[in-house]
Write an enzyme that holds these catalytic residues in place. Structure first.
Site, short mmCIF file in Angstrom:
data_model
loop_
_atom_site.label_atom_id
_atom_site.label_comp_id
_atom_site.label_asym_id
_atom_site.label_seq_id
_atom_site.Cartn_x
_atom_site.Cartn_y
_atom_site.Cartn_z
N TRP A 71 0.85 -1.22 -0.02
CA TRP A 71 0.01 0.07 -0.06
C TRP A 71 0.91 1.22 0.10
O TRP A 71 0.49 2.31 -0.47
CB TRP A 71 -0.87 0.11 1.20
CG TRP A 71 -1.74 -1.00 1.14
CD1 TRP A 71 -2.06 -2.12 2.08
CD2 TRP A 71 -2.62 -1.60 -0.01
NE1 TRP A 71 -3.03 -3.11 1.66
CE2 TRP A 71 -3.46 -2.70 0.39
CE3 TRP A 71 -3.05 -0.92 -1.31
CZ2 TRP A 71 -4.29 -3.54 -0.24
CZ3 TRP A 71 -4.04 -1.60 -1.88
CH2 TRP A 71 -4.85 -2.91 -1.69
N ASP A 116 -2.15 6.61 5.95
CA ASP A 116 -2.93 5.71 5.39
C ASP A 116 -3.50 4.90 6.82
O ASP A 116 -2.52 3.93 7.01
CB ASP A 116 -2.51 4.85 4.19
CG ASP A 116 -3.43 3.92 3.78
OD1 ASP A 116 -4.42 3.84 4.67
OD2 ASP A 116 -2.98 3.24 2.92
N LYS A 135 -12.36 -1.84 6.30
CA LYS A 135 -11.63 -2.62 7.18
C LYS A 135 -12.04 -2.69 8.48
O LYS A 135 -12.50 -3.65 9.03
CB LYS A 135 -10.13 -2.24 7.08
CG LYS A 135 -9.55 -2.36 5.55
CD LYS A 135 -8.99 -3.52 5.08
CE LYS A 135 -8.77 -3.54 3.61
NZ LYS A 135 -7.70 -2.26 3.14
#
Ligand SMILES: *Cc1c(COP(=O)(O)O)cnc(C)c1O
Length: 360
Positions: free
Chosen positions: A103, A172, A196
């Site tokens: 990511w 993030d 999530k």
């Protein structure tokens, strides 16, 4: 209805049952208005109250400072990889990044399209099995910000303490937002995809310091400017109404449980059960270095890929679902987000011990 299984999926992830049950009712008939939540105008009084309440609960639970805007955007966490540098970099401007996994790497790739990038640290050589300590890297003085991923969903690593830099931090937090309290003051921008740890897919929450809203280049497309969404209270166009509403339900559930301090303790206890099982065994091997271990995603390997496949198959048959690791790490991954019940972790631990006895 069959009994609910234990859902170890990395994302979209498990949500509290009471939230799902309430949402199921409100989809058909919201607040007894004779109209479903997802067929209501986003500009109706009822929906605006929903969006306002979700924002207020986020602010309360996370302690979001007054000089931050809360935005409900679409395009997933992945669009933020581009929106951050589009809005905050430009020719000659530099962003510093900590490369702690896929990511982070994807964010670095996008940033290079819009400005200069300093990769101040990378743990790629060890297949991202740790996050750096403060002394492991130095951020260039001329960088605008330091970007990092607080929890690396795929590898099961997590920053225990956030980086300190003279630049503002950008983070993030897709896979660990709301899992523990944190201090907003070193941050310029924080974002998280909802799916999530916060709600269903379709909404990304962005927290942005107000003074950053005017930095975007003039020729940036309207929809890609943070200011567009900030000025319109996330209603410039149709926002992801269902996701915003379910996030609100999740936040009410969290508040009832005692908020982020209480949640952090529950998360720590659940993760400890699994890490103790891994540490007590020579059959299971944790992927993450001890000091970098995540409370959200617990990654481990078995002695052989064949045993790993067997483990996942037998676990699935017992209602322990979604344990197959990401292809870049292999092995197993137990994602135990906020809503994952401790009882499911206990069942997994018992299964791991029994599987080891039979197969070692
Ligand atoms: C899942 C995930 C993403 C990607 O989210 P999308 O909403 O699918 O774009 C980004 N960052 C982290 C840390 C993630 O876990």
């Amino acid at each position: 209805m069959p009994e609910r299984i234990f859902n170890f999926s990395a994302g979209p992830g498990v949500l509290p049952v009471e939230v799902l049950e309430q949402a199921a009712k409100d989809i058909v008939n919201f607040n007894n208005k004779g109209i479903g939540l997802i067929e209501m105008s986003h500009r109706s009084k009822d929906f605006i109250a929903v969006a306002d309440e979700t924002e207020a609960l986020l602010r309360e639970l996370l302690g979001v400072p007054k000089n931050f805007k809360v935005l409900f955007l679409q395009g997933g966490a992945s669009l933020q990889f581009a929106m951050v540098p589009m809005n905050l970099l430009g020719p000659g401007k530099k962003g510093a990044y900590l490369n702690t996994g896929v990511w982070a790497k994807k964010a670095i790739k996008e940033a290079k399209l819009f400005g200069e990038v300093q990769v101040a640290y990378t743990s790629e050589a060890s297949n991202f099995n740790h996050v750096p300590a403060q002394s492991d890297y130095k951020v260039d003085d001329d960088a605008e910000y330091l970007y990092f991923v607080s929890n690396n969903t795929i590898y099961g690593t997590q920053f225990q303490a956030f980086p300190a830099a003279k630049q503002m931090l950008i983070c993030d937090m897709s896979s660990d937002i709301l899992s523990r309290p944190f201090d907003f003051s070193p941050f310029g921008l924080v974002f998280a995809g909802a799916q999530k740890n916060m709600g269903p897919a379709g909404c990304t929450v962005v927290f942005i310091r107000e003074d950053l809203l005017d930095r975007s280049p003039a020729n940036l497309a309207t929809m890609l400017k943070y200011k567009t969404h900030a000025d319109a209270d996330s209603m410039f166009n149709t926002p992801p109404t269902f996701a915003i509403y379910v996030i609100g339900l999740v936040l009410k559930w969290l508040k009832k449980l005692g908020g982020l301090e209480a949640m952090a303790k529950l998360n720590r206890d659940k993760a400890d059960l699994l890490y103790q099982t891994i540490d007590a065994s020579s059959f299971y091997r944790g992927h993450a270095q001890v000091g970098s271990r995540s409370t959200m995603n617990i990654t481990f390997n078995l002695p052989t890929p064949e045993l790993e496949a067997q483990f996942v198959k037998e676990a699935t048959a017992q209602g322990l679902d979604g344990l197959k690791g990401h292809r870049s790490v292999g092995g197993c991954r137990a994602s135990i987000y906020n809503a994952f019940p401790r009882q499911g972790v206990e069942k997994l631990v018992a299964f791991m011990q029994e599987f080891e006895r039979r197969n070692s």
